[in-house]
Design a protein around this motif. Structure first.
Motif, PDB file in Angstrom:
ATOM      1  N   GLN A  21       0.832  -1.207   0.000  1.00  0.00           N
ATOM      2  CA  GLN A  21       0.000   0.000   0.000  1.00  0.00           C
ATOM      3  C   GLN A  21       0.866   1.256   0.000  1.00  0.00           C
ATOM      4  O   GLN A  21       0.626   2.181  -0.785  1.00  0.00           O
ATOM      5  CB  GLN A  21      -0.901  -0.023   1.228  1.00  0.00           C
ATOM      6  N   ILE A  24       2.697   1.738  -3.337  1.00  0.00           N
ATOM      7  CA  ILE A  24       1.858   2.306  -4.394  1.00  0.00           C
ATOM      8  C   ILE A  24       1.725   3.814  -4.211  1.00  0.00           C
ATOM      9  O   ILE A  24       1.745   4.581  -5.175  1.00  0.00           O
ATOM     10  CB  ILE A  24       0.473   1.626  -4.396  1.00  0.00           C
ATOM     11  N   GLN A  25       1.611   4.249  -2.962  1.00  0.00           N
ATOM     12  CA  GLN A  25       1.486   5.681  -2.670  1.00  0.00           C
ATOM     13  C   GLN A  25       2.827   6.407  -2.716  1.00  0.00           C
ATOM     14  O   GLN A  25       2.873   7.623  -2.585  1.00  0.00           O
ATOM     15  CB  GLN A  25       0.862   5.879  -1.288  1.00  0.00           C
ATOM     16  N   LYS A  26       3.914   5.658  -2.888  1.00  0.00           N
ATOM     17  CA  LYS A  26       5.283   6.191  -2.932  1.00  0.00           C
ATOM     18  C   LYS A  26       5.611   6.990  -1.675  1.00  0.00           C
ATOM     19  O   LYS A  26       6.176   8.068  -1.726  1.00  0.00           O
ATOM     20  CB  LYS A  26       5.502   7.028  -4.188  1.00  0.00           C
TER      21      LYS A  26
END
Length: 86
Positions: A21, A24-26
């Protein structure tokens, strides 16, 4: 599978899901360890529940198999008695 292995496996999956998670949000993976612990706890509880359900389902299946075997034995005895009376 033992309870400990089940809970730990689900907890590690929760940690991996949390890392995924954040990836994906970096965002930085190590800034909020409380979120990691929360995810591991929730998934660990899911593992505990899955283990308990597996045990309960095995008990239910064993009871049902015993009922079916008993019913089959009664049918066999009834058919044998019916053939013997003819």
């Amino acid at each position: 599978m033992s309870l400990l292995a089940n809970v730990l496996g689900f907890s590690l999956f929760g940690l991996a899901a949390r890392f995924g998670q954040l990836g994906i949000q970096k965002r930085n993976l190590f800034t909020n360890p409380g979120g990691h612990l929360l995810a591991m706890g929730v998934f660990g509880y899911g593992g505990y529940w899955a283990y308990k359900w597996d045990i309960r389902a095995a008990e239910l299946l064993a009871a049902k198999r015993a009922q079916i075997t008993e019913r089959r034995q009664k049918q066999i005895e009834q058919s044998a008695a019916a053939e013997g009376s003819e």
